[in-house]
Design a protein around this motif. Structure first.
Motif, PDB file in Angstrom:
ATOM      1  N   TYR A  50       0.841  -1.215   0.000  1.00  0.00           N
ATOM      2  CA  TYR A  50       0.000   0.000   0.000  1.00  0.00           C
ATOM      3  C   TYR A  50       0.871   1.258   0.000  1.00  0.00           C
ATOM      4  CZ  TYR A  50      -3.241   3.526   1.922  1.00  0.00           C
ATOM      5  OH  TYR A  50      -3.975   4.661   2.154  1.00  0.00           O
ATOM      6  N   ILE A  51       1.910   1.238   0.848  1.00  0.00           N
ATOM      7  CA  ILE A  51       2.789   2.411   0.973  1.00  0.00           C
ATOM      8  C   ILE A  51       3.660   2.562  -0.271  1.00  0.00           C
ATOM      9  CG2 ILE A  51       4.691   3.396   2.310  1.00  0.00           C
ATOM     10  CD1 ILE A  51       3.595   1.914   4.783  1.00  0.00           C
ATOM     11  N   GLN A  52       4.239   1.445  -0.695  1.00  0.00           N
ATOM     12  CA  GLN A  52       5.175   1.490  -1.819  1.00  0.00           C
ATOM     13  C   GLN A  52       4.486   1.844  -3.134  1.00  0.00           C
ATOM     14  OE1 GLN A  52       7.327  -2.197  -2.576  1.00  0.00           O
ATOM     15  NE2 GLN A  52       9.185  -1.042  -3.053  1.00  0.00           N
ATOM     16  N   GLN A  53       3.269   1.363  -3.300  1.00  0.00           N
ATOM     17  CA  GLN A  53       2.557   1.643  -4.553  1.00  0.00           C
ATOM     18  C   GLN A  53       2.234   3.117  -4.735  1.00  0.00           C
ATOM     19  OE1 GLN A  53      -0.724  -1.124  -4.781  1.00  0.00           O
ATOM     20  NE2 GLN A  53       0.682  -2.831  -5.093  1.00  0.00           N
ATOM     21  N   MET A  54       2.243   3.878  -3.650  1.00  0.00           N
ATOM     22  CA  MET A  54       2.042   5.319  -3.790  1.00  0.00           C
ATOM     23  C   MET A  54       3.336   6.041  -4.131  1.00  0.00           C
ATOM     24  SD  MET A  54      -0.705   6.384  -0.856  1.00  0.00           S
ATOM     25  CE  MET A  54      -0.173   5.308   0.446  1.00  0.00           C
ATOM     26  N   GLY A  55       4.433   5.285  -4.148  1.00  0.00           N
ATOM     27  CA  GLY A  55       5.710   5.892  -4.528  1.00  0.00           C
ATOM     28  C   GLY A  55       6.620   6.249  -3.365  1.00  0.00           C
ATOM     29  N   PHE A  56       6.272   5.802  -2.166  1.00  0.00           N
ATOM     30  CA  PHE A  56       7.140   6.100  -1.021  1.00  0.00           C
ATOM     31  C   PHE A  56       8.257   5.074  -0.932  1.00  0.00           C
ATOM     32  CE2 PHE A  56       3.119   8.100  -0.038  1.00  0.00           C
ATOM     33  CZ  PHE A  56       3.559   9.390   0.253  1.00  0.00           C
ATOM     34  N   ASP A  57       9.446   5.546  -0.511  1.00  0.00           N
ATOM     35  CA  ASP A  57      10.554   4.615  -0.346  1.00  0.00           C
ATOM     36  C   ASP A  57      11.204   4.748   1.031  1.00  0.00           C
ATOM     37  OD1 ASP A  57      11.531   7.076  -1.064  1.00  0.00           O
ATOM     38  OD2 ASP A  57      12.280   6.431  -3.017  1.00  0.00           O
ATOM     39  N   ALA A  58      10.449   5.281   1.992  1.00  0.00           N
ATOM     40  CA  ALA A  58      10.917   5.328   3.381  1.00  0.00           C
ATOM     41  C   ALA A  58       9.696   5.400   4.292  1.00  0.00           C
ATOM     42  CB  ALA A  58      11.807   6.545   3.607  1.00  0.00           C
ATOM     43  N   VAL A  59       9.821   4.793   5.465  1.00  0.00           N
ATOM     44  CA  VAL A  59       8.717   4.793   6.418  1.00  0.00           C
ATOM     45  C   VAL A  59       9.226   5.247   7.784  1.00  0.00           C
ATOM     46  CG1 VAL A  59       6.938   3.397   7.562  1.00  0.00           C
ATOM     47  CG2 VAL A  59       7.568   2.898   5.187  1.00  0.00           C
ATOM     48  N   TRP A  60       8.532   6.233   8.342  1.00  0.00           N
ATOM     49  CA  TRP A  60       8.853   6.725   9.686  1.00  0.00           C
ATOM     50  C   TRP A  60       7.773   6.187  10.621  1.00  0.00           C
ATOM     51  CZ3 TRP A  60       7.608  12.646  10.491  1.00  0.00           C
ATOM     52  CH2 TRP A  60       7.505  12.940  11.868  1.00  0.00           C
ATOM     53  N   ILE A  61       8.234   5.388  11.610  1.00  0.00           N
ATOM     54  CA  ILE A  61       7.286   4.782  12.549  1.00  0.00           C
ATOM     55  C   ILE A  61       7.330   5.489  13.900  1.00  0.00           C
ATOM     56  CG2 ILE A  61       7.478   2.547  11.372  1.00  0.00           C
ATOM     57  CD1 ILE A  61       9.196   1.542  13.707  1.00  0.00           C
ATOM     58  N   SER A  62       6.376   5.203  14.767  1.00  0.00           N
ATOM     59  CA  SER A  62       6.322   5.797  16.110  1.00  0.00           C
ATOM     60  C   SER A  62       7.493   5.339  16.961  1.00  0.00           C
ATOM     61  CB  SER A  62       5.041   5.362  16.822  1.00  0.00           C
ATOM     62  OG  SER A  62       3.905   5.730  16.102  1.00  0.00           O
ATOM     63  N   PRO A  63       7.826   6.116  17.995  1.00  0.00           N
ATOM     64  CA  PRO A  63       8.887   5.690  18.922  1.00  0.00           C
ATOM     65  C   PRO A  63       8.602   4.287  19.449  1.00  0.00           C
ATOM     66  CG  PRO A  63       8.243   7.950  19.406  1.00  0.00           C
ATOM     67  CD  PRO A  63       7.272   7.440  18.378  1.00  0.00           C
ATOM     68  N   ILE A  64       9.665   3.506  19.601  1.00  0.00           N
ATOM     69  CA  ILE A  64       9.526   2.068  19.856  1.00  0.00           C
ATOM     70  C   ILE A  64       9.651   1.665  21.319  1.00  0.00           C
ATOM     71  CG2 ILE A  64      10.357   1.487  17.546  1.00  0.00           C
ATOM     72  CD1 ILE A  64      13.118   0.873  18.767  1.00  0.00           C
ATOM     73  N   ALA A  65      10.093   2.593  22.191  1.00  0.00           N
ATOM     74  CA  ALA A  65      10.375   2.205  23.582  1.00  0.00           C
ATOM     75  C   ALA A  65       9.100   2.021  24.395  1.00  0.00           C
ATOM     76  CB  ALA A  65      11.274   3.243  24.238  1.00  0.00           C
ATOM     77  N   GLN A  66       9.265   1.295  25.484  1.00  0.00           N
ATOM     78  CA  GLN A  66       8.146   1.088  26.413  1.00  0.00           C
ATOM     79  C   GLN A  66       7.654   2.438  26.947  1.00  0.00           C
ATOM     80  OE1 GLN A  66       8.835  -1.080  30.310  1.00  0.00           O
ATOM     81  NE2 GLN A  66       7.425  -2.456  29.259  1.00  0.00           N
ATOM     82  N   ASN A  67       6.344   2.563  27.074  1.00  0.00           N
ATOM     83  CA  ASN A  67       5.726   3.828  27.486  1.00  0.00           C
ATOM     84  C   ASN A  67       4.892   3.680  28.751  1.00  0.00           C
ATOM     85  OD1 ASN A  67       4.989   6.401  25.149  1.00  0.00           O
ATOM     86  ND2 ASN A  67       6.676   4.976  24.921  1.00  0.00           N
ATOM     87  N   ALA A  68       4.563   4.840  29.350  1.00  0.00           N
ATOM     88  CA  ALA A  68       3.681   4.869  30.515  1.00  0.00           C
ATOM     89  C   ALA A  68       2.320   4.287  30.119  1.00  0.00           C
ATOM     90  CB  ALA A  68       3.519   6.292  31.013  1.00  0.00           C
ATOM     91  N   GLU A  69       1.719   3.542  31.027  1.00  0.00           N
ATOM     92  CA  GLU A  69       0.404   2.965  30.735  1.00  0.00           C
ATOM     93  C   GLU A  69      -0.730   3.946  31.046  1.00  0.00           C
ATOM     94  OE1 GLU A  69      -0.586   0.260  29.119  1.00  0.00           O
ATOM     95  OE2 GLU A  69       1.473  -0.256  28.636  1.00  0.00           O
ATOM     96  N   ASP A  70      -1.206   3.987  32.272  1.00  0.00           N
ATOM     97  CA  ASP A  70      -2.373   4.837  32.548  1.00  0.00           C
ATOM     98  C   ASP A  70      -1.978   6.190  33.123  1.00  0.00           C
ATOM     99  OD1 ASP A  70      -4.480   2.932  31.823  1.00  0.00           O
ATOM    100  OD2 ASP A  70      -3.494   1.726  33.359  1.00  0.00           O
ATOM    101  N   THR A  71      -2.342   7.248  32.388  1.00  0.00           N
ATOM    102  CA  THR A  71      -1.998   8.604  32.830  1.00  0.00           C
ATOM    103  C   THR A  71      -3.261   9.453  32.758  1.00  0.00           C
ATOM    104  OG1 THR A  71      -1.611   9.771  30.750  1.00  0.00           O
ATOM    105  CG2 THR A  71       0.138   8.275  31.488  1.00  0.00           C
ATOM    106  N   ALA A  72      -3.135  10.707  33.217  1.00  0.00           N
ATOM    107  CA  ALA A  72      -4.265  11.632  33.164  1.00  0.00           C
ATOM    108  C   ALA A  72      -4.693  11.910  31.717  1.00  0.00           C
ATOM    109  CB  ALA A  72      -3.884  12.932  33.856  1.00  0.00           C
ATOM    110  N   TYR A  73      -3.770  11.684  30.763  1.00  0.00           N
ATOM    111  CA  TYR A  73      -4.102  11.897  29.347  1.00  0.00           C
ATOM    112  C   TYR A  73      -4.109  10.578  28.580  1.00  0.00           C
ATOM    113  CZ  TYR A  73      -3.265  16.793  30.525  1.00  0.00           C
ATOM    114  OH  TYR A  73      -3.307  18.033  31.107  1.00  0.00           O
TER     115      TYR A  73
END
Ligand code: ABC
Ligand code: CA
Length: 493
Positions: A50-73
């Motif tokens: 899907y991504i490549q067919q649109m002509g993209f040749d790089a993908v930026w993904i979300s940060p990969i580290a473990q994150n806080a679970e339940d917060t006020a937000y």
């Protein structure tokens, strides 16, 4: 990969939790709940076509580290609330899944860009306002690999401050969810971060990194960090000021997001009465960058949407002509283009968290007008790079137009015609004036968006000066017809 390698690429930015689920399961996703919706690294692997067919040749993904679970937000589904840099976010999959994603991208000659956050962690407070100097109690021992209060700056919030020392040493976030600011003044902390980025890049085969919150760490922290990463580093400096953004370019990181241009573009195309002047008169970031080492390539990244800003149609409403013009200026102007997932599906979410919709709810439909538009723009850019290698290093120039809703951008071999007249069919369409001398009389140009020809005037008097009338408020991306092959290389066969 180096800045030079990246300069030719087009980046697809996705929010890992919202792009694709494993096994194509279709879960509902209410963005206002600020919780995990189920996207995963395996899901990304399954949708690389899907991504490549649109002509993209790089993908930026979300940060990969473990994150806080339940917060006020809510939960750290976006990835910017690290609690342990040495553990992966288990919601996105296993270590082997991330490695498989990296491998799958490389098998397609695509690049992986990791998003890295080293300015802060997220700390869920257990008690507030103990004393003015200690605003809340935090369990520092849970923030790894650091784990002691001394590894963080003393408690204070940045708030609305513009003071550089406050921006660097106070904390993002607020009393409800403080983001403990890493003590990047401490040599031991710095050594740990440099070793961490080196290991992370090599472990997951990252080709480049997007660095979060660059302006929130002292400038001279960055060169060693970037050197340790050993790959192209693209920094986020959220500002409207081109001089400020450019001051980090080359001096701290290899590339910066062109946030000033983003704001100008939204101003220009966000409505049919948008002001086009700032976009045309603002100096470009590379021109403002401090002198860098000879031969060192600096890059900017151009974008119209990202995970922190309201989606473009939430300004421009449903006027697709405005959206198409704005997207065009991003893709064929200066800078490496970055498309935020979902823009191609016409998503319209407003401010964070509304702008982080689940893409599986679109069905990944490819016969959508904006998907075709993105495809054409990527193809146009690739054609321009192939026909004129200087395309990447030659700054685009605006050619003054008399019509107040018309813009013309020259970046050889492309001549781009833009307008913010909008899609309303009763609006009088503007005319662009191609100046004499730009093309030989009788040259045939082709608009790579509509695949329609425009013939340059042959008249003695005009010497090639040509008027082009807009149609339906649409932009045009013109190249000489002689550049197109009969076989078709993606751009108007
Ligand atoms: C959460 C909620 C929000 C809620 C907020 C309090 O908490 O989702 O609805 O409003 C992550 C998450 C967010 C989360 C934040 C805070 O953490 O993704 O969902 O918001 O907990 C990076 C990342 C970003 C990330 C963080 C923090 C940093 O890209 O996704 O957010 O880990 C500052 C930073 C910038 C940062 C951004 C979010 O905040 O500099 O690095 N992005 C002015 C300042 C900027 C400031 C910006 C904030 O406000 O100059 O420094 O960015 O909006 C005007 C604009 C201004 C603008 C100026 C330049 O121009 O109106 O906002 O900037 O025209
Ligand atoms: Ca800081």
């Amino acid at each position: 990969a180096s800045a030079d390698d990246w300069s030719k690429r087009s980046i697809y930015q996705l929010v890992t939790d919202r792009f694709a689920t494993s096994n194509n399961s279709v879960a509902p996703c209410d963005t206002s709940l600020r919780t995990y919706c189920g996207g995963s690294w395996t899901g990304i692997i399954d949708h690389l076509d899907y991504i490549q067919q649109m002509g993209f040749d790089a993908v930026w993904i979300s940060p990969i580290a473990q994150n806080a679970e339940d917060t006020a937000y809510g939960k750290g589904y976006h990835g910017y609330w690290s609690t342990n840099l040495d553990a992966l976010n288990p919601h996105f999959g296993a270590d082997s899944d991330l490695k498989a994603l990296s491998k799958a991208l490389h098998a397609r000659a695509m690049y992986l860009m990791l998003d890295v956050v080293v300015n802060h962690y997220a700390g869920v407070p257990t008690n507030t306002t103990i004393s003015p100097a200690n605003l809340f109690t935090l369990d520092y021992s849970s923030l790894l690999p650091f784990g002691t209060q001394d590894d963080f700056h003393p408690q204070c919030f940045i708030g609305n401050s513009n003071d550089q020392a406050v921006l660097e040493q106070c904390w993002l976030g607020d009393e409800n969810l403080p983001l403990p600011d890493v003590n990047t003044e401490d040599p031991g902390v710095v050594a740990t971060l440099n070793a961490w980025i080196k290991k992370t890049v090599s472990e997951y085969g990252a080709d480049g990194i997007r660095i979060d919150t660059v302006k929130h760490i002292r400038r001279n922290f960055w060169p060693d960090f970037v050197k340790s990463a050993g790959v192209f580093a693209l920094g986020e400096i959220l500002t409207t000021d081109p001089v400020y953004a450019a001051s980090y370019l080359g001096a701290a990181v290899d590339g910066v997001f062109d946030y000033p241009k983003y704001y100008q573009t939204v101003t220009a195309f966000g409505s049919t009465s948008g002001n086009l002047s700032a976009l045309q008169t603002s100096p470009s970031l590379p021109a403002l960058a401090p002198p860098s080492a000879p031969g060192r390539r600096v890059l900017t990244a151009a974008f119209l949407e990202n995970h922190d800003q309201p989606r473009f149609p939430s300004y421009a409403s449903t006027d697709t002509a405005l959206t198409k013009n704005a997207m065009t200026s991003v893709f064929v102007g200066d800078g490496m283009p970055v498309l935020y997932y979902g823009q191609e599906q016409g998503y319209q979410g407003g401010a964070d968290p509304g702008n982080r919709e689940a893409l599986w709810l679109s069905g990944y439909e490819t016969n959508k007008p904006l998907v075709a538009h993105v495809k054409a723009l990527n193809a146009a850019r690739k054609l321009a790079i192939a026909k004129n290698p200087a395309f990447l290093t030659t700054q685009a120039s605006w050619i003054q137009q008399s019509n107040p809703s018309a813009l013309m951008l020259s970046k050889p071999p492309i001549l781009t015609l833009l307008t913010n007249i909008g899609a309303n069919t009763s609006a009088v369409q503007p005319t662009w004036h191609i100046p004499a001398g730009m093309y030989k009389p009788n040259t045939t140009l082709v608009d790579l968006l509509a695949c329609q020809a425009v013939v340059v005037d042959g008249g003695e008097a005009g010497g090639g000066a040509t008027e082009v009338r807009a149609q339906g408020g649409m932009p045009q991306v013109l190249v000489p017809a002689s550049m197109l092959s009969r076989k078709g290389d993606g751009a108007c066969p």
